[in-house]
Design an enzyme around this catalytic site. Structure first.
Site, short mmCIF file in Angstrom:
data_model
loop_
_atom_site.label_atom_id
_atom_site.label_comp_id
_atom_site.label_asym_id
_atom_site.label_seq_id
_atom_site.Cartn_x
_atom_site.Cartn_y
_atom_site.Cartn_z
N GLY A 1 0.81 -1.21 0.00
CA GLY A 1 0.00 0.00 0.00
C GLY A 1 0.84 1.26 0.00
N ASP A 2 1.96 1.23 0.71
CA ASP A 2 2.86 2.37 0.74
C ASP A 2 3.50 2.60 -0.63
OD1 ASP A 2 2.33 2.35 3.51
OD2 ASP A 2 3.97 0.93 3.82
#
Length: 309
Positions: free
Chosen positions: A251-252
């Site tokens: 997600g990052d």
């Protein structure tokens, strides 16, 4: 320059083992320590792609030194406020049977005096940056409206913000109208207040938040892919087909990719395709936020993007 804010960084300890058995002694096959926390991961990806990054937030103790030393080696401009206590460690246990177990420490408490020093420094750093990325959980002692405060400060200076957090910090942050948010499906369910079963449900929820004044709503849906709403249009990118070794940082990686796309004014289709490719490539290595660029490029050429009507 991109400013990343990590209010509760961590040393990510990644272990591999055959199986994790509750109530038993578990001996790990391998172990590694990695500078982590969501904002730190975003910083790492941005530096791999050559972007100038300033990282701020709170660090403490030997673990804090470990994170800052790593970032400085990557030529990150570190402007952290030092706190009492030890920056937390998070454990990520990868078992051969496919189960992934995460153990997340709470982290040190941040007192009022350090919070005020941070806010003063944040105001000064806004003058040096083009985009602010606000990522991760909020450390103990910090009010859960902190991201709303930081978003408003940036907007008052004409600077766009990306928000990636959860719970009440996300709900209150959305109310301050960041330029982009990146919830996963469970975080989106928390905001909407009900279960999202089908892709159409996710689409409707993302559109509803977009209509409230969020320019970009990007939802990570794990193995299913990415859904993004921008300019009233909805795009869906299939997940890259890879053998996933470690999904921490995926997600990052999406957030970092979108930060690059926003600064480069890329088209929506290109932005979501690259984010899906970089995220999938991240999953192919044990080290979080360490992107094998050749893999990402191969995936970029094969990921399909559809506009949903």
């Amino acid at each position: 320059m991109i400013l990343t804010v990590t209010l509760n960084p961590a040393v990510d300890k990644t272990y591999t083992t055959g199986a994790l058995i509750m109530g038993n002694v578990n001996r790990m096959r391998t172990a590694m320590s990695i500078a982590g926390g969501k904002g730190i991961n975003v910083t790492k990806v941005l530096r791999q792609y050559g972007y100038s990054v300033c990282a701020t937030g709170f660090l403490g103790g030997y673990a804090g030194d470990f994170i800052e030393d790593y970032l400085k080696k990557e030529e990150v401009d570190c402007r952290f406020i030092r706190v009492d206590g030890e920056t937390r460690s998070n454990m990520n246990i990868l078992a051969d049977n496919g189960y992934v177990t995460e153990i997340l420490e709470p982290g040190p408490e941040v007192d009022e005096e350090r919070q005020q020093r941070f806010l003063m420094q944040y105001d000064a750093l806004l003058a040096e940056c083009e985009l602010v990325v606000l990522s991760g959980s909020v450390a103990a002692g910090i009010p859960d409206d902190i991201y709303a405060v930081l978003i408003e400060k940036a907007r008052n200076k004409g600077i766009r913000t990306i928000l990636d957090t959860s719970g009440d910090a996300l709900r209150k942050g959305i109310a301050a109208k960041p330029y982009m948010i990146k919830p996963n499906q469970k975080e989106l369910e928390y905001i909407i207040g009900h279960k999202l079963v089908k892709r159409e449900d996710v689409k409707a929820a993302a559109l509803a938040i977009h209509a409230e004044g969020i320019a970009h709503v990007v939802v990570s849906m794990g193995k299913k892919g990415l859904l993004a709403v921008s300019g009233g249009k909805v795009f869906f990118a299939s997940a890259g087909k890879v053998k996933a070794l470690n999904t921490v940082g995926c997600g990052d990686s999406v957030v970092a990719s979108y930060a690059m796309s926003i600064l480069n004014s890329e088209r929506n289709e290109q932005a979501i395709r690259r984010a899906a490719a970089i995220s999938a490539a991240n999953a192919t290595t044990l080290v979080s936020a360490d992107i094998p660029k050749e893999t990402a490029q191969e995936l970029l050429e094969n990921i399909t993007v559809d506009e949903l009507k």
